[in-house]
Motif scaffolding. Sequence first.
Motif, PDB file in Angstrom:
ATOM      1  N   PRO A 254       0.839  -1.201   0.000  1.00  0.00           N
ATOM      2  CA  PRO A 254       0.000   0.000   0.000  1.00  0.00           C
ATOM      3  C   PRO A 254       0.876   1.254   0.000  1.00  0.00           C
ATOM      4  O   PRO A 254       1.964   1.269   0.571  1.00  0.00           O
ATOM      5  CB  PRO A 254      -0.787  -0.116   1.306  1.00  0.00           C
ATOM      6  CG  PRO A 254      -0.047  -1.075   2.166  1.00  0.00           C
ATOM      7  CD  PRO A 254       0.808  -1.922   1.278  1.00  0.00           C
TER       8      PRO A 254
ATOM      9  N   ALA B 233       0.738   5.219   1.071  1.00  0.00           N
ATOM     10  CA  ALA B 233       0.019   6.311   1.747  1.00  0.00           C
ATOM     11  C   ALA B 233       0.717   7.613   1.339  1.00  0.00           C
ATOM     12  O   ALA B 233       0.702   7.980   0.157  1.00  0.00           O
ATOM     13  CB  ALA B 233      -0.005   6.074   3.243  1.00  0.00           C
TER      14      ALA B 233
ATOM     15  N   PRO C 297      11.189   7.043  -0.870  1.00  0.00           N
ATOM     16  CA  PRO C 297      12.661   7.093  -0.769  1.00  0.00           C
ATOM     17  C   PRO C 297      13.293   5.696  -0.763  1.00  0.00           C
ATOM     18  O   PRO C 297      14.334   5.481  -1.398  1.00  0.00           O
ATOM     19  CB  PRO C 297      12.912   7.808   0.571  1.00  0.00           C
ATOM     20  CG  PRO C 297      11.663   8.587   0.830  1.00  0.00           C
ATOM     21  CD  PRO C 297      10.539   7.821   0.189  1.00  0.00           C
TER      22      PRO C 297
ATOM     23  N   ALA D   7       9.625  16.289  10.991  1.00  0.00           N
ATOM     24  CA  ALA D   7      10.333  16.761   9.775  1.00  0.00           C
ATOM     25  C   ALA D   7       9.963  18.201   9.412  1.00  0.00           C
ATOM     26  O   ALA D   7       9.903  19.067  10.275  1.00  0.00           O
ATOM     27  CB  ALA D   7      10.072  15.793   8.634  1.00  0.00           C
TER      28      ALA D   7
ATOM     29  N   THR E  53       1.436  10.325   6.686  1.00  0.00           N
ATOM     30  CA  THR E  53       0.187  10.004   7.398  1.00  0.00           C
ATOM     31  C   THR E  53       0.480   9.288   8.723  1.00  0.00           C
ATOM     32  O   THR E  53       1.516   8.612   8.862  1.00  0.00           O
ATOM     33  CB  THR E  53      -0.696   9.072   6.541  1.00  0.00           C
ATOM     34  OG1 THR E  53      -0.020   7.813   6.384  1.00  0.00           O
ATOM     35  CG2 THR E  53      -0.987   9.680   5.168  1.00  0.00           C
TER      36      THR E  53
ATOM     37  N   GLY F 206      -1.227   6.747   9.835  1.00  0.00           N
ATOM     38  CA  GLY F 206      -1.324   5.296   9.607  1.00  0.00           C
ATOM     39  C   GLY F 206      -0.053   4.747   8.981  1.00  0.00           C
ATOM     40  O   GLY F 206       0.453   3.691   9.384  1.00  0.00           O
TER      41      GLY F 206
ATOM     42  N   SER G  67      12.958   5.337  14.572  1.00  0.00           N
ATOM     43  CA  SER G  67      13.124   6.767  14.811  1.00  0.00           C
ATOM     44  C   SER G  67      11.824   7.552  14.610  1.00  0.00           C
ATOM     45  O   SER G  67      11.813   8.767  14.761  1.00  0.00           O
ATOM     46  CB  SER G  67      14.179   7.345  13.865  1.00  0.00           C
ATOM     47  OG  SER G  67      15.408   6.716  14.059  1.00  0.00           O
TER      48      SER G  67
ATOM     49  N   GLU H 108      -3.244  -6.596   4.966  1.00  0.00           N
ATOM     50  CA  GLU H 108      -3.991  -5.947   6.051  1.00  0.00           C
ATOM     51  C   GLU H 108      -3.577  -4.481   6.146  1.00  0.00           C
ATOM     52  O   GLU H 108      -2.392  -4.155   6.035  1.00  0.00           O
ATOM     53  CB  GLU H 108      -3.685  -6.668   7.369  1.00  0.00           C
ATOM     54  CG  GLU H 108      -4.633  -6.313   8.488  1.00  0.00           C
ATOM     55  CD  GLU H 108      -4.432  -7.227   9.698  1.00  0.00           C
ATOM     56  OE1 GLU H 108      -3.321  -7.783   9.864  1.00  0.00           O
ATOM     57  OE2 GLU H 108      -5.390  -7.351  10.484  1.00  0.00           O
TER      58      GLU H 108
ATOM     59  N   VAL I  57      -3.898  -0.569   8.143  1.00  0.00           N
ATOM     60  CA  VAL I  57      -4.332   0.240   9.281  1.00  0.00           C
ATOM     61  C   VAL I  57      -5.508   1.068   8.762  1.00  0.00           C
ATOM     62  O   VAL I  57      -5.412   1.723   7.727  1.00  0.00           O
ATOM     63  CB  VAL I  57      -3.212   1.183   9.764  1.00  0.00           C
ATOM     64  CG1 VAL I  57      -3.723   2.102  10.862  1.00  0.00           C
ATOM     65  CG2 VAL I  57      -2.004   0.385  10.228  1.00  0.00           C
TER      66      VAL I  57
ATOM     67  N   PRO J 113      14.356  18.548   8.787  1.00  0.00           N
ATOM     68  CA  PRO J 113      13.989  17.395   7.961  1.00  0.00           C
ATOM     69  C   PRO J 113      14.794  16.131   8.242  1.00  0.00           C
ATOM     70  O   PRO J 113      15.096  15.373   7.336  1.00  0.00           O
ATOM     71  CB  PRO J 113      14.230  17.906   6.529  1.00  0.00           C
ATOM     72  CG  PRO J 113      15.305  18.897   6.665  1.00  0.00           C
ATOM     73  CD  PRO J 113      15.218  19.489   8.038  1.00  0.00           C
TER      74      PRO J 113
HETATM   75  C1  LIG Z   1      13.399  13.536   4.929  1.00  0.00           C
HETATM   76  C2  LIG Z   1      12.396  12.847   5.813  1.00  0.00           C
HETATM   77  C3  LIG Z   1      12.397  13.134   7.165  1.00  0.00           C
HETATM   78  C4  LIG Z   1      11.464  12.530   8.021  1.00  0.00           C
HETATM   79  N1  LIG Z   1      11.511  12.825   9.338  1.00  0.00           N
HETATM   80  C5  LIG Z   1      10.632  12.246  10.178  1.00  0.00           C
HETATM   81  C6  LIG Z   1      10.641  12.544  11.564  1.00  0.00           C
HETATM   82  O1  LIG Z   1      11.384  13.395  12.049  1.00  0.00           O
HETATM   83  N2  LIG Z   1       9.759  11.877  12.355  1.00  0.00           N
HETATM   84  C7  LIG Z   1       8.865  10.943  11.852  1.00  0.00           C
HETATM   85  O2  LIG Z   1       8.091  10.367  12.608  1.00  0.00           O
HETATM   86  N3  LIG Z   1       8.825  10.670  10.545  1.00  0.00           N
HETATM   87  C8  LIG Z   1       9.671  11.285   9.695  1.00  0.00           C
HETATM   88  N4  LIG Z   1       9.621  10.989   8.347  1.00  0.00           N
HETATM   89  C9  LIG Z   1       8.672   9.959   7.847  1.00  0.00           C
HETATM   90  C10 LIG Z   1       7.262  10.498   7.669  1.00  0.00           C
HETATM   91  O3  LIG Z   1       6.731  10.812   8.917  1.00  0.00           O
HETATM   92  C11 LIG Z   1       6.305   9.501   6.999  1.00  0.00           C
HETATM   93  O4  LIG Z   1       5.064  10.113   7.021  1.00  0.00           O
HETATM   94  C12 LIG Z   1       6.094   8.145   7.647  1.00  0.00           C
HETATM   95  O5  LIG Z   1       7.252   7.444   7.855  1.00  0.00           O
HETATM   96  C13 LIG Z   1       5.303   7.186   6.764  1.00  0.00           C
HETATM   97  O6  LIG Z   1       4.071   7.688   6.428  1.00  0.00           O
HETATM   98  P1  LIG Z   1       3.608   7.738   4.938  1.00  0.00           P
HETATM   99  O7  LIG Z   1       2.156   8.072   4.997  1.00  0.00           O
HETATM  100  O8  LIG Z   1       4.473   8.600   4.128  1.00  0.00           O
HETATM  101  O9  LIG Z   1       3.727   6.183   4.498  1.00  0.00           O
HETATM  102  P2  LIG Z   1       4.331   5.504   3.179  1.00  0.00           P
HETATM  103  O10 LIG Z   1       5.724   5.944   2.957  1.00  0.00           O
HETATM  104  O11 LIG Z   1       3.362   5.633   2.056  1.00  0.00           O
HETATM  105  O12 LIG Z   1       4.298   3.989   3.685  1.00  0.00           O
HETATM  106  C14 LIG Z   1       5.184   3.538   4.677  1.00  0.00           C
HETATM  107  C15 LIG Z   1       4.969   2.030   4.876  1.00  0.00           C
HETATM  108  O13 LIG Z   1       3.720   1.762   5.490  1.00  0.00           O
HETATM  109  C16 LIG Z   1       2.850   1.040   4.610  1.00  0.00           C
HETATM  110  N5  LIG Z   1       1.532   1.670   4.784  1.00  0.00           N
HETATM  111  C17 LIG Z   1       1.226   2.970   4.568  1.00  0.00           C
HETATM  112  N6  LIG Z   1      -0.038   3.214   4.958  1.00  0.00           N
HETATM  113  C18 LIG Z   1      -0.546   2.051   5.417  1.00  0.00           C
HETATM  114  C19 LIG Z   1      -1.798   1.665   5.974  1.00  0.00           C
HETATM  115  N7  LIG Z   1      -2.808   2.530   6.142  1.00  0.00           N
HETATM  116  N8  LIG Z   1      -1.945   0.383   6.354  1.00  0.00           N
HETATM  117  C20 LIG Z   1      -0.939  -0.509   6.208  1.00  0.00           C
HETATM  118  N9  LIG Z   1       0.276  -0.203   5.702  1.00  0.00           N
HETATM  119  C21 LIG Z   1       0.461   1.068   5.314  1.00  0.00           C
HETATM  120  C22 LIG Z   1       3.469   1.161   3.217  1.00  0.00           C
HETATM  121  O14 LIG Z   1       3.181   0.058   2.397  1.00  0.00           O
HETATM  122  C23 LIG Z   1       4.949   1.255   3.556  1.00  0.00           C
HETATM  123  O15 LIG Z   1       5.463  -0.034   3.785  1.00  0.00           O
HETATM  124  C24 LIG Z   1      10.515  11.591   7.474  1.00  0.00           C
HETATM  125  C25 LIG Z   1      10.490  11.324   6.103  1.00  0.00           C
HETATM  126  C26 LIG Z   1      11.429  11.949   5.275  1.00  0.00           C
HETATM  127  C27 LIG Z   1      11.379  11.662   3.796  1.00  0.00           C
END
Ligand SMILES: Cc1cc2nc3c(=O)[nH]c(=O)nc-3n(C[C@H](O)[C@H](O)[C@H](O)COP(=O)(O)OP(=O)(O)OC[C@H]3O[C@@H](n4cnc5c(N)ncnc54)[C@H](O)[C@@H]3O)c2cc1C
Length: 297
Positions: A30, A32, A39, A101, A110, A112, A121, A164, A166, A190
């Motif tokens: 999936p 999100a 990345p 970030a 998100t 989730g 982290s 499955e 979230v 960031p």
């Molecule tokens: C430069 C940079 C700095 C960051 N710094 C921080 C920080 O300081 N603190 C922090 O907490 N985060 C940080 N992040 C991460 C950021 O918070 C992301 O939002 C988080 O890691 C993942 O959320 P996403 O929605 O982008 O998920 P995605 O990247 O789309 O997915 C992440 C994983 O979860 C799975 N997934 C996504 N949604 C669901 C769902 N609903 N159900 C089941 N599986 C799912 C995907 O398949 C994947 O395996 C950083 C990211 C970057 C690029």
Amino acid sequence: MYPRPFHYHRAASLKEAATLLSQLGDDAKPLAGGQSLIPLMKLRFANPSHLVDLNFVPGAAYIKEEGGSVRFGALTRHSEIEKSGVAARVPILHDCAAGIADAQIRNRGTIGGSLAEADPSGDWAAVLLTQKTEVRCLSPRGERTVPLAGFISDAYTTLLERDELVREIVVKSPEKGSGGAYLAFKRSAPVYPTASAAVHLAMEGDICKDAAIVLGCVGLVPVKATAAEGALRGSKIDDKAVTAAMEAVRAAVDPQSDMRGSAEYKRTLAAALVKRAIAVAVRRARGERVEVSHIYA
Ligand SMILES: Cc1cc2nc3c(=O)[nH]c(=O)nc-3n(C[C@H](O)[C@H](O)[C@H](O)COP(=O)(O)OP(=O)(O)OC[C@H]3O[C@@H](n4cnc5c(N)ncnc54)[C@H](O)[C@@H]3O)c2cc1C
């Protein structure tokens, strides 16, 4: 680097997304906010053949207060939580959302996705583990609700089955007379924190009735500092109790030396963050409005 080629599927509902994941097999993931997954795909550490996009599912992002709980749809962005009046009533949630970030990442990432990623982290898991939090999951076999405490089993590993999702995160509204705070130390916006501390205290006058302390970035999973909680529970929050909690935190954490700092530095940092977070949590428990932000090097 470009990711390896993949097939893109746009799900119209979470149920359809779960069915697609089930049909497409082990190589489907999936998508999100894409702030962790994309990345990793660009670095070719993750090479899914199919991406099932959740971003166009109607009604999957929301923040509601209902039945004594705050409920987050899995697709709720960090920035939506940062700006939410409902979430602000539990200040530790605002502390967390506002510190993740930079604005671009908060606008896409998100809650989730963050829990599903289980990055050691990541900020959300440490914060939500100080609250009574449940994760509602959806698969083609139906729904199940699991306490967050059992959801993350290891670094980057949860109990989610491969098909499955979230669906919702439910955080019980904290009782009156309690307060929490989340502080992270970062080298710049960031990047992930070097160490972080989430503290939630239930107070009765000067006495701490109950305490929850969880540390981030200092172990493979968020570290629940049980002995530190014990040092505060039933005590007046004075220098002696705080010093005992800090000592217990130093003993509980198991950080790795890396580019963010040595293990010893992170141990000291975690204890210092806990001390500051306790002070804010006590003031918030008294009903004071205290603004905090992450601490930057
Ligand atoms: C430069 C940079 C700095 C960051 N710094 C921080 C920080 O300081 N603190 C922090 O907490 N985060 C940080 N992040 C991460 C950021 O918070 C992301 O939002 C988080 O890691 C993942 O959320 P996403 O929605 O982008 O998920 P995605 O990247 O789309 O997915 C992440 C994983 O979860 C799975 N997934 C996504 N949604 C669901 C769902 N609903 N159900 C089941 N599986 C799912 C995907 O398949 C994947 O395996 C950083 C990211 C970057 C690029």
